[in-house]
Design an enzyme around this catalytic site. Structure first.
Site, PDB file in Angstrom:
ATOM      1  N   GLU A 170      -8.350   6.184   5.363  1.00  0.00           N
ATOM      2  CA  GLU A 170      -8.242   6.520   6.773  1.00  0.00           C
ATOM      3  C   GLU A 170      -9.345   7.552   7.010  1.00  0.00           C
ATOM      4  O   GLU A 170      -9.216   8.724   6.673  1.00  0.00           O
ATOM      5  CB  GLU A 170      -6.867   7.074   7.123  1.00  0.00           C
ATOM      6  N   ASP A 210      -6.591   9.899   3.209  1.00  0.00           N
ATOM      7  CA  ASP A 210      -7.016  10.351   4.541  1.00  0.00           C
ATOM      8  C   ASP A 210      -8.157  11.352   4.359  1.00  0.00           C
ATOM      9  O   ASP A 210      -7.957  12.425   3.781  1.00  0.00           O
ATOM     10  CB  ASP A 210      -5.861  11.040   5.273  1.00  0.00           C
ATOM     11  N   GLU A 259      -3.309   5.340  -0.355  1.00  0.00           N
ATOM     12  CA  GLU A 259      -3.935   5.781   0.894  1.00  0.00           C
ATOM     13  C   GLU A 259      -4.643   7.108   0.695  1.00  0.00           C
ATOM     14  O   GLU A 259      -4.133   8.012   0.024  1.00  0.00           O
ATOM     15  CB  GLU A 259      -2.902   5.914   2.012  1.00  0.00           C
ATOM     16  N   HIS A 304      -3.350  15.560   5.631  1.00  0.00           N
ATOM     17  CA  HIS A 304      -2.789  14.894   6.808  1.00  0.00           C
ATOM     18  C   HIS A 304      -3.296  15.634   8.044  1.00  0.00           C
ATOM     19  O   HIS A 304      -2.868  16.758   8.317  1.00  0.00           O
ATOM     20  CB  HIS A 304      -1.263  14.899   6.745  1.00  0.00           C
ATOM     21  N   HIS A 361       2.098   5.108   1.176  1.00  0.00           N
ATOM     22  CA  HIS A 361       1.642   5.696   2.435  1.00  0.00           C
ATOM     23  C   HIS A 361       1.408   7.193   2.220  1.00  0.00           C
ATOM     24  O   HIS A 361       2.210   7.867   1.564  1.00  0.00           O
ATOM     25  CB  HIS A 361       2.714   5.484   3.508  1.00  0.00           C
ATOM     26  N   ASN A 362       0.296   7.719   2.766  1.00  0.00           N
ATOM     27  CA  ASN A 362      -0.023   9.145   2.596  1.00  0.00           C
ATOM     28  C   ASN A 362       0.197   9.579   1.144  1.00  0.00           C
ATOM     29  O   ASN A 362       0.917  10.539   0.850  1.00  0.00           O
ATOM     30  CB  ASN A 362       0.827  10.008   3.537  1.00  0.00           C
TER      31      ASN A 362
END
Length: 561
Positions: free
Chosen positions: A190, A143, A141, A156, A111-112
């Site tokens: 994302e 973003d 991931e 983020h 995650h992230n």
């Protein structure tokens, strides 16, 4: 691995074993060694050739080798070797069936991935991707946001985390994707970019990843199932929203509005938009007022075309997925919603995950990048249980333990109770089989335990934890040994009754008793129950960040039936 000389206590314990089988003789004949392998180590397939091969490998005294026997020093070398590690050495290579659909595997997921610290002011760094990939992570991931000079950036959103370039992330992935595992990597996007910068993203994906990027469905697959890890070896998949195919008819103009709804990343409505959670929780004014409509991100055709088997869709409900979701579509949900579904609809969740990929991610409120316990979502068969790899502690210990299995390749075949052949498993129900497994663990001793930073004496005890379905999850402690880090001796028996051992992880945690009700972490080791060897075994200890603490170890006895 060459291990250091055994401490006096360990040496004495092994000597007792040796003497009980050598029957007063100066060396241990191959026949007596075979008896030890059968009776104590429970290696029932061992034969005389097995015993003689151990003599050839670990005995250096020439006379004993000629007599096909083993001296105590040879026996000690054998007992301290990797062959006697608690982790089954056959499981250090890929041994599972890798021809099942992707839905049949637990897949190591981050995650992230870009963050090296917390979610508010932490640094984004390319090394975070290298670190995750080298740990066997197969779902990363990214973003993405619009950056200056038409260069998409990764960070983020709505926070003070530092920014890195999307093209540099993809270059790093291309360099390291298949260093430790040949099995497919999923890039979970994302996506917050404008159509123009999405076009740039697509160009980078194609030009940098080249033949590694999956750009079209595989020819030989039957409809209704995802490809297998073997089908997708050395391929990188893009997980993102995808445009709905448009059918050219006279009604196309009238229908275009409805069809277009699928072309958006709806930042307000879509549950896998974690950055929106961050903005809402930490940066929005607290005044009541009309809800401001969030900007919708329109999916660019070029990026949409790169989404083949991992199209992201919104999770509405199990019945809706059963009736409307396609096999190549996946859903994401935050831990809170997933936990509610797992506790209230466990059977439906298991059946859902037999057909579709599900990604679970940490709550947006975890601004320190803390993690949830992944076991609760493995229990319902969720494949992509995403954790913050930069955060140390129990959740990452469990993740490392789960994925050291099957050669550390990042894909672990789910147990039979979670596969389509079983349609009745609910992890919340405590009774799953008529004959549960009885596990006996005897924690005998430790050796060369690391001392605390203050260099005070260590008062160690061992906590053994079972992580599985709720009714199987237990922990038990040995007594505390005062001021002994070199060779503490516990000789503590622990009994556990386990109904679904194939889902369980066993964690050995050494702690330093610092007060009546307080203790500090010293070292730990976690492994799947199904990778645990029977008999007298040593347990290698790892630090909080997962690094080896060799020669620190535990000496234990394992039996189960």
């Amino acid at each position: 691995m060459k291990r250091s000389k055994a401490p006096t206590t360990r040496r004495a314990e092994i000597q007792q074993l040796y003497q009980s089988y050598s029957a007063g003789m100066t060396s241990l004949p191959a026949s007596a060694l075979l008896k030890f392998l059968h009776k104590e180590q429970m290696e029932l397939t061992a034969d005389e050739d097995t015993a003689e091969s151990l003599i050839d490998r670990y005995e250096i005294e020439e006379t004993a080798r000629e007599n096909r026997s083993m001296t105590f020093e040879g026996f000690l070398r054998y007992m301290e070797s990797k062959v006697c590690c608690v982790f089954n050495q056959a499981h250090t290579s890929v041994y599972q069936d890798m021809d099942q659909p992707l839905t049949s595997y637990f897949i190591s997921s981050s995650h992230n991935t870009y963050l090296t610290g917390d979610q508010l002011i932490g640094k984004s760094h390319l090394d975070a991707y290298v670190w995750a990939l080298r740990k066997g992570c197969r779902c990363l991931e990214i973003d993405t946001w619009d950056g200056p000079d038409m260069e998409p950036i990764v960070y983020h959103g709505y926070t003070l985390t530092t920014k890195i370039l999307f093209k540099d992330v993809i270059t790093t992935v291309a360099q390291h994707a298949f260093e430790v595992s040949p099995y497919p990597v999923i890039l979970s996007l994302e996506n917050h970019c404008s159509q123009q910068q999405q076009e740039v993203m697509a160009q980078y994906l194609v030009s940098i990843l080249g033949d590694m990027l999956l750009t079209a469905p595989l020819d030989h697959l039957a409809g209704g199932e995802l490809p297998s890890p073997n089908d997708l070896k050395c391929k990188i998949l893009i997980k993102n929203k995808k445009k709905k195919p448009r059918i050219k008819t006279e009604q196309a103009t009238e229908e275009s509005a409805d069809e277009g709804e699928e072309d958006y990343d709806d930042l307000e409505d879509e549950e896998d938009d974690e950055d929106h959670q961050t903005k809402t929780k930490f940066w929005s004014p607290r005044k009541a007022g009309p809800k401001k409509e969030e900007k919708k991100v329109v999916i660019a055709e070029a990026l949409s075309d790169l989404v083949i088997y991992t199209r992201s869709v919104k999770f509405i409900g199990f019945s809706h997925s059963r009736d409307h979701q396609s096999h190549f579509e996946n859903t994401s949900m935050a831990e809170k919603k997933a936990r509610k579904l797992a506790s209230g609809s466990g059977l439906n969740f298991v059946q859902h995950n037999q057909r579709f990929l599900t990604r679970i991610y940490p709550a947006g409120s975890r601004m320190s990048s803390s993690n949830y316990n992944p076991q609760e979502f493995w229990n319902v068969g969720s494949q992509l249980v995403a954790l913050n790899f930069q955060s140390l502690g129990l959740p990452m210990d469990l993740n490392d333990g789960r994925f050291q299995d099957n050669g550390g390749c990042g894909y672990v075949l789910k147990p039979a109770v979670l596969l389509p052949s079983d349609r009745s498993f609910d992890p919340i129900c405590s009774r799953h089989r008529l004959k549960p497994t009885h596990l006996l663990l005897k924690v005998i001793s430790g050796s060369n335990l690391p001392v605390s930073r203050s260099n005070k004496g260590l008062d160690p005890f061992v906590r053994v934890e079972i992580h599985g379905i709720p009714s199987d999850s237990r922990k038990k402690n040995t007594q505390t040994v005062k001021n002994n880090s070199l060779s503490p001796h516990w000789d503590s028996d622990m009994n556990f009754i386990i109904s679904v051992p194939e889902l369980c992880l066993i964690r050995f945690c050494v702690r330093d008793q610092t007060g009546l009700l307080s203790s500090e972490f010293v070292g730990q080791y976690t492994l799947p129950f199904t990778s645990m060897m029977k008999g007298y075994r040593w347990v290698p200890l790892r630090s909080r960040d997962g690094c080896s603490l060799d020669p620190a170890s535990l000496f234990i006895f394992v039996w189960y039936s």
